[in-house]
Design an enzyme around this catalytic site. Structure first.
Site, PDB file in Angstrom:
ATOM      1  N   CYS A  96       1.751  -4.466  16.655  1.00 55.35           N
ATOM      2  CA  CYS A  96       1.068  -3.775  17.687  1.00 55.35           C
ATOM      3  C   CYS A  96      -0.506  -3.746  17.589  1.00 55.35           C
ATOM      4  CB  CYS A  96       1.446  -2.133  17.288  1.00 55.35           C
ATOM      5  SG  CYS A  96       3.254  -1.950  17.306  1.00 55.35           S
ATOM      6  N   CYS A 106       3.361  -6.525   8.876  1.00 57.90           N
ATOM      7  CA  CYS A 106       4.375  -6.056   9.674  1.00 57.90           C
ATOM      8  C   CYS A 106       4.262  -7.065  10.784  1.00 57.90           C
ATOM      9  CB  CYS A 106       4.004  -4.812  10.456  1.00 57.90           C
ATOM     10  SG  CYS A 106       5.351  -4.329  11.404  1.00 57.90           S
ATOM     11  N   CYS A 152      -3.204   2.819   5.647  1.00 57.99           N
ATOM     12  CA  CYS A 152      -2.093   2.113   5.992  1.00 57.99           C
ATOM     13  C   CYS A 152      -2.436   0.814   6.783  1.00 57.99           C
ATOM     14  CB  CYS A 152      -1.093   2.927   6.527  1.00 57.99           C
ATOM     15  SG  CYS A 152      -0.376   4.120   5.817  1.00 57.99           S
ATOM     16  N   GLU A 193       0.966  -1.150   0.020  1.00 62.55           N
ATOM     17  CA  GLU A 193      -0.216   0.212   0.066  1.00 62.55           C
ATOM     18  C   GLU A 193       0.937   1.193   0.109  1.00 62.55           C
ATOM     19  OE1 GLU A 193      -3.701  -1.393   2.997  1.00 62.55           O
ATOM     20  OE2 GLU A 193      -2.337   0.302   3.451  1.00 62.55           O
ATOM     21  N   CYS A 200      -2.983  -1.504  15.667  1.00 68.01           N
ATOM     22  CA  CYS A 200      -2.575  -1.198  14.183  1.00 68.01           C
ATOM     23  C   CYS A 200      -3.020  -1.967  13.228  1.00 68.01           C
ATOM     24  CB  CYS A 200      -1.068  -1.018  14.079  1.00 68.01           C
ATOM     25  SG  CYS A 200      -0.453  -0.979  12.392  1.00 68.01           S
ATOM     26  N   CYS A 256       3.192   8.418   0.985  1.00 71.94           N
ATOM     27  CA  CYS A 256       3.527   7.440   2.335  1.00 71.94           C
ATOM     28  C   CYS A 256       3.776   5.967   1.755  1.00 71.94           C
ATOM     29  CB  CYS A 256       2.235   7.632   3.196  1.00 71.94           C
ATOM     30  SG  CYS A 256       2.258   6.339   4.602  1.00 71.94           S
TER      31      CYS A 256
HETATM   32  N1  SAH Z   1       6.331   0.517  11.584  1.00 63.58           N
HETATM   33  C1  SAH Z   1       6.805   1.933  11.721  1.00 63.58           C
HETATM   34  C2  SAH Z   1       6.324   2.629  10.382  1.00 63.58           C
HETATM   35  C3  SAH Z   1       4.599   2.774   9.990  1.00 63.58           C
HETATM   36  S1  SAH Z   1       4.117   4.328  10.513  1.00 63.58           S
HETATM   37  C4  SAH Z   1       6.174   2.555  13.030  1.00 63.58           C
HETATM   38  O1  SAH Z   1       5.337   2.185  13.533  1.00 63.58           O
HETATM   39  O2  SAH Z   1       6.513   3.720  13.104  1.00 63.58           O
HETATM   40  C5  SAH Z   1       2.441   4.199  10.857  1.00 63.58           C
HETATM   41  C6  SAH Z   1       1.848   5.213  11.883  1.00 63.58           C
HETATM   42  O3  SAH Z   1       0.480   4.888  12.065  1.00 63.58           O
HETATM   43  C7  SAH Z   1       2.618   4.619  13.296  1.00 63.58           C
HETATM   44  O4  SAH Z   1       2.881   5.630  13.941  1.00 63.58           O
HETATM   45  C8  SAH Z   1       1.430   3.716  13.653  1.00 63.58           C
HETATM   46  O5  SAH Z   1       1.412   3.669  15.014  1.00 63.58           O
HETATM   47  C9  SAH Z   1       0.281   4.549  13.467  1.00 63.58           C
HETATM   48  N2  SAH Z   1      -0.918   3.867  13.306  1.00 63.58           N
HETATM   49  C10 SAH Z   1      -1.332   2.579  13.200  1.00 63.58           C
HETATM   50  N3  SAH Z   1      -2.508   2.218  13.112  1.00 63.58           N
HETATM   51  C11 SAH Z   1      -3.150   3.455  13.179  1.00 63.58           C
HETATM   52  C12 SAH Z   1      -4.472   3.700  13.430  1.00 63.58           C
HETATM   53  N4  SAH Z   1      -5.630   2.959  13.243  1.00 63.58           N
HETATM   54  N5  SAH Z   1      -4.760   5.275  13.654  1.00 63.58           N
HETATM   55  C13 SAH Z   1      -3.865   6.241  13.662  1.00 63.58           C
HETATM   56  N6  SAH Z   1      -2.581   5.846  13.588  1.00 63.58           N
HETATM   57  C14 SAH Z   1      -2.334   4.581  13.386  1.00 63.58           C
HETATM   58 FE1  SF4 Z   2       4.230  -2.377  12.637  1.00 63.52          FE
HETATM   59 FE2  SF4 Z   2       1.856  -1.126  12.792  1.00 63.52          FE
HETATM   60 FE3  SF4 Z   2       3.512  -1.486  14.773  1.00 63.52          FE
HETATM   61 FE4  SF4 Z   2       4.307   0.298  12.882  1.00 63.52          FE
HETATM   62  S1  SF4 Z   2       2.666   0.595  14.236  1.00 63.52           S
HETATM   63  S2  SF4 Z   2       5.566  -1.346  13.984  1.00 63.52           S
HETATM   64  S3  SF4 Z   2       3.518  -0.916  11.273  1.00 63.52           S
HETATM   65  S4  SF4 Z   2       2.586  -2.991  13.626  1.00 63.52           S
END
Ligand code: SAH
Ligand code: SF4
Length: 337
Positions: A107, A103, A326, A83, A110, A96
């Site tokens: 988390c 991943c 994302c 994506e 996410c 982006c």
């Molecule tokens: N893995 C890396 C890069 C991904 S950045 C990282 O976690 O930093 C994507 C960002 O979007 C991260 O800060 C993640 O925590 C945040 N994110 C994930 N799911 C989300 C959601 N549902 N709403 C808002 N932010 C979210």
């Molecule tokens: Fe992976 Fe989502 Fe955690 Fe970033 S926030 S490290 S994309 S699981």
């Protein structure tokens, strides 16, 4: 060696051929090898046979209601979902991009983390996400100004490909390092390596919690191995050494990390740091477990940070919209199939 270099070496072509190829591909946005008019016909034919003109397939692009963002869903040659998102504002055109399909960090809040992990993307698959939008914009005489590694995947766990992709963005496409941001959930050893070789790319940290306890709950995989105090130590050292600001991403989730106490605790944690807190409205995903904070709670939280002298911004709902993309697009697609 990348595919383009490999081709030049294999056929014993002079170095200037590589420059021509890269120039046409990355700057003039050619979409087939026939357009590589500076190359002799026979080499073009070989290119057609040996090097795919694009590494992503079955591309589908959806434009948001306000027309300011476009979401790309595409697949690698082995059918792994990728994506990327384009965001337009008055000043910037940002893409982006993802560095992995899925991943492994998982988390809990996410969508990408919850969809599982397929594989790391190659440098070319990463760069071609940028090229997809660059080609589109080229036809309208526009260009990408910013790239953020904030799509699917953890850049520190695919560091070599990410570093090579950055080199291509800067050296081949002519982007400024200051307009590139890499976001990480906090893999300290890899982050230290990245900081050492970093050419000036901005660093963002997915913090999302003011203390170890909350962080461990919502980002268990990374937080248990790399505790918050070690992460802070690493980042403070970096700030001192480089005088560069760190961005902390803080996604606000109802009842999880959005109380006034959390705001005070976050202020204490980041006191005296050279940083910016980027508050993000949580994009309600398909799980019922996490919900976005109310506007009032976000406002109160933000006011406390400001009162305590912590630089902060709140991402527009349009940025919020993009974050939803994302991981979510691929997940929705997979569920409906
Ligand atoms: N893995 C890396 C890069 C991904 S950045 C990282 O976690 O930093 C994507 C960002 O979007 C991260 O800060 C993640 O925590 C945040 N994110 C994930 N799911 C989300 C959601 N549902 N709403 C808002 N932010 C979210
Ligand atoms: Fe992976 Fe989502 Fe955690 Fe970033 S926030 S490290 S994309 S699981």
């Amino acid at each position: 060696m990348n595919q383009f270099e490999g081709f030049i070496t294999k056929h014993n072509l002079p170095k200037y051929r590589l420059n021509q190829l890269e120039q046409q591909y990355y700057r003039n946005c050619i979409e087939d090898w026939d357009s590589l008019s500076t190359f002799p016909l026979d080499i073009r034919e070989k290119l057609k046979e040996e090097v795919p003109i694009f590494s992503l397939h079955n591309t589908q692009c959806i434009t948001s209601k306000d027309g300011k963002s476009e979401k790309l869903l595409a697949y690698t040659v082995d059918s792994k979902a990728v994506e990327a998102v384009l965001m337009k504002s008055d000043k910037r055109i940002t893409v982006c991009i993802s560095c992995m399909s899925g991943c492994p960090v998982g988390c809990l809040f996410c969508s990408t983390g919850q969809m599982g992990y397929y594989r790391s993307l190659t440098t070319r698959e990463i760069v071609d996400q940028v090229m997809y939008f660059k080609r589109k914009l080229y036809k309208q005489k526009e260009d990408i100004t910013n790239v953020v590694f904030m799509g699917m995947g953890e850049p520190m766990l695919n560091l070599d490909s990410v570093l090579q992709a950055i080199d291509i963005l800067v050296d081949k496409m002519g982007m400024s390092v200051r307009h590139i941001t890499v976001s990480t959930s906090g893999y300290i050893p890899q982050l230290k390596k990245f900081m050492k070789v970093n050419r000036g790319v901005k660093i963002a940290i997915s913090l999302h919690a003011p203390n170890q306890e909350i962080r461990e709950k919502i980002m268990p995989t990374v937080a248990k191995v790399y505790p918050l105090d070690s992460l802070m130590k690493t980042l403070i050292e970096y700030q001192k050494k480089t005088n560069k600001r760190i961005t902390y991403e803080y996604t606000m989730m109802d009842g999880v990390n959005d109380s006034k106490e959390n705001a005070e605790e976050l202020s204490t944690l980041l006191k005296h740091q050279l940083c910016l807190v980027n508050l993000i409205r949580y994009n309600d995903s398909m799980s019922d477990e996490f919900k976005k904070s109310s506007s009032k709670k976000i406002r109160d939280f933000q006011n406390i940070l400001t009162k305590n002298g912590i630089n902060n911004t709140l991402r527009h709902s349009y940025g919020n919209d993009i974050y939803a993309a994302c991981g979510q697009l691929a997940t929705i697609k997979a569920k409906s199939e």
